[in-house]
Scaffold this motif. Structure first.
Motif: not given
Length: 99
Positions: A86-99
């Motif tokens: 279950s992802f009910a208590d999961v907080e997701v951060f999207s990690i992106d890189e730019y140059y």
């Protein structure tokens, strides 16, 4: 710029490598898979295990963006659809890189 590659069994090939490029040897454990799907399944299993073992509070998960992790995301969805996590208590951060 010269690019270096690793053989399948791991380890940097030092023959002809400029001496000033290596400063230390890191001992980071790594597994090499023949197929991307196998790697994605293994990583998804590690994530699911960590989510299930986390006690109390929000589980924070940083995931990279782009096309590379799509097979990992599919595996996480599969585990969810099968009722394995279950992802009910999961907080997701999207990690992106730019140059």
């Amino acid at each position: 710029m010269k690019h270096f590659s690793l053989p399948k069994d791991g380890g940097l090939i030092e023959t002809g490598l400029p001496k000033d490029i290596l400063h230390s040897y890191e001992k980071i454990p790594a597994e090499i898979f023949d197929e991307p799907d196998d790697a994605s399944t293994a990583i998804a299993e590690i994530i699911v295990s960590a989510v299930k073992e986390h006690k109390g509070g929000i589980f924070r998960l940083g995931l990279t963006t782009g096309a590379t992790p799509v097979t990992l995301y599919r595996e996480l969805v599969r585990f969810y659809n099968e009722g394995k996590v279950s992802f009910a208590d999961v907080e997701v951060f999207s990690i992106d890189e730019y140059y």
